[in-house]
Design an enzyme around this catalytic site. Structure first.
Site, PDB file in Angstrom:
ATOM      1  CD  GLU A 119       0.240  -0.702 -11.368  1.00  0.00           C
ATOM      2  OE1 GLU A 119       0.371  -0.669 -10.133  1.00  0.00           O
ATOM      3  OE2 GLU A 119       1.107  -1.093 -12.143  1.00  0.00           O
TER       4      GLU A 119
ATOM      5  CB  CYS B 160      -4.037   3.501  -3.585  1.00  0.00           C
ATOM      6  SG  CYS B 160      -2.495   4.261  -4.110  1.00  0.00           S
TER       7      CYS B 160
ATOM      8  CB  CYS C  87       6.040   9.455 -12.349  1.00  0.00           C
ATOM      9  SG  CYS C  87       6.455  10.627 -11.034  1.00  0.00           S
TER      10      CYS C  87
ATOM     11  CB  CYS D 266      11.708   8.135  -6.815  1.00  0.00           C
ATOM     12  SG  CYS D 266      11.014   9.697  -6.276  1.00  0.00           S
TER      13      CYS D 266
ATOM     14  CB  CYS E 197       9.573   4.833  -7.809  1.00  0.00           C
ATOM     15  SG  CYS E 197       7.825   4.921  -8.208  1.00  0.00           S
TER      16      CYS E 197
ATOM     17  N   GLY F  94       2.322   8.476 -10.481  1.00  0.00           N
ATOM     18  CA  GLY F  94       2.337   9.911 -10.767  1.00  0.00           C
ATOM     19  C   GLY F  94       2.613  10.776  -9.555  1.00  0.00           C
TER      20      GLY F  94
ATOM     21  CB  SER G 178       1.518  10.579  -1.164  1.00  0.00           C
ATOM     22  OG  SER G 178       2.888  10.291  -1.054  1.00  0.00           O
TER      23      SER G 178
ATOM     24  CB  SER H  53       7.790  10.749  -0.702  1.00  0.00           C
ATOM     25  OG  SER H  53       6.503  10.238  -0.956  1.00  0.00           O
TER      26      SER H  53
ATOM     27  CG  HIS I 211      11.461   8.175   0.645  1.00  0.00           C
ATOM     28  ND1 HIS I 211      10.457   7.593   1.382  1.00  0.00           N
ATOM     29  CD2 HIS I 211      10.929   8.369  -0.594  1.00  0.00           C
ATOM     30  CE1 HIS I 211       9.376   7.446   0.624  1.00  0.00           C
ATOM     31  NE2 HIS I 211       9.631   7.912  -0.569  1.00  0.00           N
TER      32      HIS I 211
ATOM     33  CB  CYS J 184       2.424   2.287  -7.436  1.00  0.00           C
ATOM     34  SG  CYS J 184       3.400   3.166  -6.241  1.00  0.00           S
TER      35      CYS J 184
END
Ligand code: SAH
Length: 342
Positions: free
Chosen positions: A93, A106, A113, A117, A120, A160, A192, A215, A217, A334
């Site tokens: 994407e 982006c 990935c 997480c 995600c 990713g 990121s 990231s 969080h 994403c």
């Protein structure tokens, strides 16, 4: 025979490559410009190269290419999300956001990935493979061709973990900012990462002027481990040490991303603990309201909690913004669009 991916070669490599083919070195600059400035998709469009040379290139090399398979356009803010097909049929994407200062894209750096997480969408199904440099570049090139406008900002925040595809991503950044290519300033590029500490030290030594986003969080290891398996590999102290060193060496401000999950990491105490950790750092905190993904962890924090969190950080003199939500009506998180098309 596997075709040679010449679009992933930087200028020096392309020069040696075509010299080895018996061509003059200056032809590399012409070829590079066709691929990375004029963004052609066919060797036959490279009209200042001889037909014989073009035929030899065609035989040996590929111009890669990603193709737009689906496009969703947000009715709210014009954000456009693209499902892109790679030459082997895998999908990633790419998102285009229009701001007053220009077009921001982006990009994805991997198919899937392996960071896992819990909130995600991209990590469902694990990692299929990393993208080649040309496949990351082509996401931007395809969008420029599609909209007929220049892209001014790039964020490596799609599907990713970019530091899990380190070599290709660094090469991507160098080629994207090269004056022989699109010449996008490194200051307009953000990478990121979920915090692969040794790779943060490597990145620090690359002498790039990009913005690093981490990231985070969570305000502590306990909460972070609930949200991100990678927190079992690297502690927050290790991440903070790496970030302090990064700031010291590069002079660049770091962005901390903080996805807000109701009842998990969004209390006043959490904000106070985060403030204490970030005290005195050259940094900026970006609060991201969770885009809840079906079957994944959590609900979005309520607006009062987000505002409270913001004001606690502000009281402690920490730079903070709430991420403006773009394209919330179009599978904004994403990985969602890709998941629907598998
Ligand atoms: N792997 C990299 C980059 C890709 S994710 C990283 O972890 O930084 C880009 C950002 O979006 C990360 O901060 C990630 O944690 C966040 N994110 C992922 N899923 C999300 C969701 N459902 N809602 C809000 N933010 C999300």
């Amino acid at each position: 025979m596997e075709r040679i991916d010449i679009k992933s070669m930087d200028m020096k490599e392309l020069q040696s490559f075509i010299e080895a083919m018996g061509e003059k070195k200056f032809r590399a600059k012409q070829l590079y410009s066709w691929m990375h400035q004029k963004l052609v998709t066919d060797f036959d469009e490279m009209t200042n190269l001889s037909k014989a040379f073009r035929d030899r290139l065609k035989e040996k090399c590929s111009l890669g290419g990603v193709q737009i398979r689906r496009e969703q356009i947000s009715k709210k803010d014009g954000t456009r999300k693209f499902l892109m097909e790679l030459s082997d049929g895998n999908m990633v994407e790419t998102v285009l956001m229009k701001y007053h200062h220009g077009n921001s894209v982006c990009v994805s750096s991997q198919v899937g990935c392996r960071m896992g997480c819990r909130f995600c969408a991209s990590t469902v199904g694990g990692l299929t493979r990393s993208l080649a440099t040309s496949e990351i570049l082509d996401q931007i090139y395809e969008i420029e061709r599609h909209i007929g406008e220049r892209v001014s900002n790039v964020i490596i925040m799609g599907i990713g973990e970019p530091l899990d595809n380190y070599e290709n991503v660094i090469r991507f950044i160098r080629m994207l900012s090269d004056e022989n290519g699109l010449h996008i300033s490194q200051r307009n590029i953000t990478l990121s990462t979920c915090g692969l500490v040794p790779k943060i030290y490597d990145l620090m030594r690359e002498e790039l002027t990009i913005t690093l986003a981490i990231s985070l969080h969570a305000p502590n290891d306990e909460i972070r481990r609930e949200m991100m398996p990678v927190a079992n590999r690297f502690s927050m102290n290790e991440i903070m040490d790496a970030c302090r060193k990064y700031i010291e060496e590069t002079g660049r401000r770091i962005t901390f991303e903080y996805t807000m999950v109701q009842g998990t990491n969004d209390s006043r105490e959490n904000a106070l603990e985060l403030a204490a950790r970030l005290r005195g750092m050259l940094c900026h905190v970006n609060l991201i309201p969770l885009n809840a993904v079906e079957g994944r962890m959590g609900h979005r924090s309520v607006p009062e909690n987000i505002r409270q969190f913001q004001s606690v950080l502000e009281c402690h003199h920490i730079n903070v913004t709430i991420r403006r939500e773009m394209g919330s009506d179009i599978d904004a998180a994403c990985g969602q669009l890709r998941n629907k098309n598998r």
